[in-house]
Design a protein around this motif. Structure first.
Motif, mmCIF file in Angstrom:
data_model
loop_
_atom_site.group_PDB
_atom_site.id
_atom_site.type_symbol
_atom_site.label_atom_id
_atom_site.label_comp_id
_atom_site.label_asym_id
_atom_site.label_seq_id
_atom_site.Cartn_x
_atom_site.Cartn_y
_atom_site.Cartn_z
ATOM 1 N N LYS A 272 2.683 4.871 13.808
ATOM 2 C CA LYS A 272 2.426 3.487 12.981
ATOM 3 C C LYS A 272 1.986 1.818 13.546
ATOM 4 O O LYS A 272 2.023 1.129 13.334
ATOM 5 C CB LYS A 272 4.602 2.917 12.938
ATOM 6 N N TYR B 44 1.044 -1.072 0.006
ATOM 7 C CA TYR B 44 -0.142 -0.275 0.645
ATOM 8 C C TYR B 44 0.752 1.556 0.333
ATOM 9 O O TYR B 44 0.626 2.305 -0.510
ATOM 10 C CB TYR B 44 -0.665 0.038 1.499
ATOM 11 N N TYR C 236 5.596 10.781 11.646
ATOM 12 C CA TYR C 236 5.488 8.513 11.482
ATOM 13 C C TYR C 236 6.137 8.583 13.587
ATOM 14 O O TYR C 236 7.260 8.891 13.344
ATOM 15 C CB TYR C 236 6.537 7.934 11.072
ATOM 16 N N LEU D 102 1.403 4.190 2.192
ATOM 17 C CA LEU D 102 0.288 4.598 2.454
ATOM 18 C C LEU D 102 1.257 5.900 3.164
ATOM 19 O O LEU D 102 1.678 5.667 3.871
ATOM 20 C CB LEU D 102 -1.002 4.303 3.502
ATOM 21 N N LEU E 276 2.450 2.032 6.149
ATOM 22 C CA LEU E 276 2.809 3.503 5.818
ATOM 23 C C LEU E 276 4.310 2.743 5.089
ATOM 24 O O LEU E 276 4.908 2.572 5.028
ATOM 25 C CB LEU E 276 3.437 4.050 6.527
ATOM 26 N N CYS F 172 1.182 -3.273 10.432
ATOM 27 C CA CYS F 172 1.002 -4.468 9.330
ATOM 28 C C CYS F 172 1.007 -5.824 9.606
ATOM 29 O O CYS F 172 1.528 -5.618 10.826
ATOM 30 C CB CYS F 172 2.296 -4.863 8.316
ATOM 31 N N TYR G 258 -0.684 1.695 12.100
ATOM 32 C CA TYR G 258 -1.383 1.576 10.656
ATOM 33 C C TYR G 258 -0.475 0.031 10.665
ATOM 34 O O TYR G 258 0.236 0.389 9.816
ATOM 35 C CB TYR G 258 -0.589 2.687 10.035
ATOM 36 N N THR H 205 4.579 -1.923 8.890
ATOM 37 C CA THR H 205 3.277 -0.860 9.172
ATOM 38 C C THR H 205 3.179 -1.048 8.081
ATOM 39 O O THR H 205 3.941 -1.137 6.991
ATOM 40 C CB THR H 205 3.616 0.610 9.676
#
Length: 83
Positions: free
Chosen positions: A62, A49, A57, A51, A79, A67, A65, A77
């Protein structure tokens, strides 16, 4: 942009992975999802992604978002790096 919250198309069902089997490519304002390796029958389609959000950050962001892709290369993450 693929956004499942805003009348997204079938691409909204493709999940994130830090070690994806697909990538996104934009051509003439349209977004395409292309395989970057052979995909086994029944294997889930994934792409990174990457993102980007405007906020700094922080560890809390983190975690927000996070992972859960489970790959050995997971960065923890969804991100992406800010440019």
């Amino acid at each position: 942009m693929i956004d499942a919250n805003r009348r997204g198309n079938s691409a909204r069902w493709i999940n994130h992975s830090c070690d994806p089997n697909c990538e996104t490519n934009e051509e003439n304002g349209r977004l395409f999802i292309d395989a970057i390796r052979n995909i086994r029958c029944g294997e889930e389609l994934t792409y990174d992604y990457k993102l980007i959000v405007d906020e700094r950050y922080t560890p809390a962001l983190k975690r927000l978002y996070a992972c859960g892709c489970g790959s050995r290369r997971c960065r923890g993450t969804i991100l992406g790096k800010k440019r």
